[in-house]
Design an enzyme around this catalytic site. Sequence first.
Site, PDB file in Angstrom:
ATOM      1  N   LYS A   9      26.998  51.502  27.232  1.00 57.25           N
ATOM      2  CA  LYS A   9      25.704  52.165  26.961  1.00 57.25           C
ATOM      3  C   LYS A   9      25.792  53.011  25.700  1.00 57.25           C
ATOM      4  O   LYS A   9      24.770  53.233  25.041  1.00 57.25           O
ATOM      5  CB  LYS A   9      25.236  52.988  28.164  1.00 57.25           C
ATOM      6  CG  LYS A   9      26.158  54.121  28.582  1.00 57.25           C
ATOM      7  CD  LYS A   9      25.827  55.451  27.957  1.00 57.25           C
ATOM      8  CE  LYS A   9      26.974  56.424  28.173  1.00 57.25           C
ATOM      9  NZ  LYS A   9      26.723  57.774  27.677  1.00 57.25           N
ATOM     10  N   THR A  55      20.917  58.397  27.896  1.00 56.38           N
ATOM     11  CA  THR A  55      21.570  58.480  26.589  1.00 56.38           C
ATOM     12  C   THR A  55      20.629  58.066  25.470  1.00 56.38           C
ATOM     13  O   THR A  55      20.619  58.670  24.391  1.00 56.38           O
ATOM     14  CB  THR A  55      22.826  57.586  26.576  1.00 56.38           C
ATOM     15  OG1 THR A  55      23.639  57.951  27.694  1.00 56.38           O
ATOM     16  CG2 THR A  55      23.628  57.794  25.319  1.00 56.38           C
TER      17      THR A  55
END
Lengths: 263, 263
Positions: free
Chosen positions: A122, A179
Amino acid sequence: VSEIDDTCSLWVVAVPSNAVREVAERLPSGEIRVLVASKGLEVTTAKRMSEVISEARPGAIVAALSGPNLALEVANGVPSATVVASANQEFTEWVRDRLMSRSLRVYSSRDVIGVELGGALKNVLAIGAGMSDGLAFGDNTKAAFLCRGLSEMTSLGVQLGADASTFVGLSGIGDLIATAASRLSRNYRVGRALGEGIELDRALNEVGQVAEGVPTSFAAVELANRTASEVPLMRAIHDCIRGTIRPIEAVGMLMERAPRAEF
Amino acid sequence: VSEIDDTCSLWVVAVPSNAVREVAERLPSGEIRVLVASKGLEVTTAKRMSEVISEARPGAIVAALSGPNLALEVANGVPSATVVASANQEFTEWVRDRLMSRSLRVYSSRDVIGVELGGALKNVLAIGAGMSDGLAFGDNTKAAFLCRGLSEMTSLGVQLGADASTFVGLSGIGDLIATAASRLSRNYRVGRALGEGIELDRALNEVGQVAEGVPTSFAAVELANRTASEVPLMRAIHDCIRGTIRPIEAVGMLMERAPRAEF
């Protein structure tokens, strides 16, 4: 591991991923318990952090912690959720019950590979999400990018032995959303700077902290090559990091593929 | 449908979901082609929009369009992606090829149920994401909420005949991310106002446009009851909309459940 109880010690490794091997080599030998919270892949070997620790300390029982946990928010008591995973269910639940608090919900998982890969990959995709915003594209663009990124992360993960379902959970799409949406994320900020046309060195300097997605992009492409997985987004991000293509070219390339079925 | 070609007409229905039945009843009878872009469930019957149109016009061939497509961004040529789905693959591909453009990538799907449910249920969850921000929680909280919301949406959808994989795609998590992250989303803004302690009527007034998630929350709870699906988040959002609990109580309730495995 029947001797695991409230009095046993637990080593928590939460250093940048490029320092995990060195730190692990300084831990005691024998049957120590380790919880690793570092999110990344070793750039030279493409190994996960629990693999690195197990290599350095073969007797260690290792669990991985991963999820949408921006550190500043966890420290401030913002309601958060996370996942702890290891091959040893008793140890997993022991860690889970001790980390659980009024503001932190901890889920247990047996899928160490999936949980660690989600946390590592990610960061690569967050750089891409930042690029999209840096190029002044919209929420539509970023959402489409994250969707296709999730699909890449999942197919690469499954090739490497992870469960597909893990990537739909907190340590997969959950961490990716946090994120990619947050100004607090270093990887997002590096990507945003790249999208704005700033050179990588200056972007990293401005963020002033480690952006794990940069070295992890090298390991991600290496894993994709080994397993013959198609990861056009991760590859494009990697190429932008290496400076071989510009972010705007990467987007054009991805929008112009032939029409097809979604799945 | 071999007579489908470039010269045939296509009816595009993109009105608020509570007006779809009335609009459909004004369409010509016979084998007309309809593309429905309205995202919601009929509040009185809990039916999907393509079901409503097929009931009103039994001869119609209906496809559904859904994805992370904030209208203002699509209109401005922001790079976007979307999904078109119908039971008739030839029609689906015909629509897909005509909507595809330099700034809009269109994917085809056979899962009408999943594509329509994603577009409808994400509006309910976007209200919850807005509430979380309105209560001044963090990106960690919202990411965890969206993850668990995706899981509810998927399990309810599968009970109703959808493919689980659709919810991991553009019309599921993709649309959920775009809607829950964007200040442009009416549902998000209504939820945010509720989280800030503003009454529903005033919140709806301030947004000044239809917030589909409000009526859809009633239909979603009805579908969950019919299929005995566990949807604690959607239920809590619905209760906040009805005013039977306050948003802060809903969050407390959800954080205090017993520890367990993620899947």
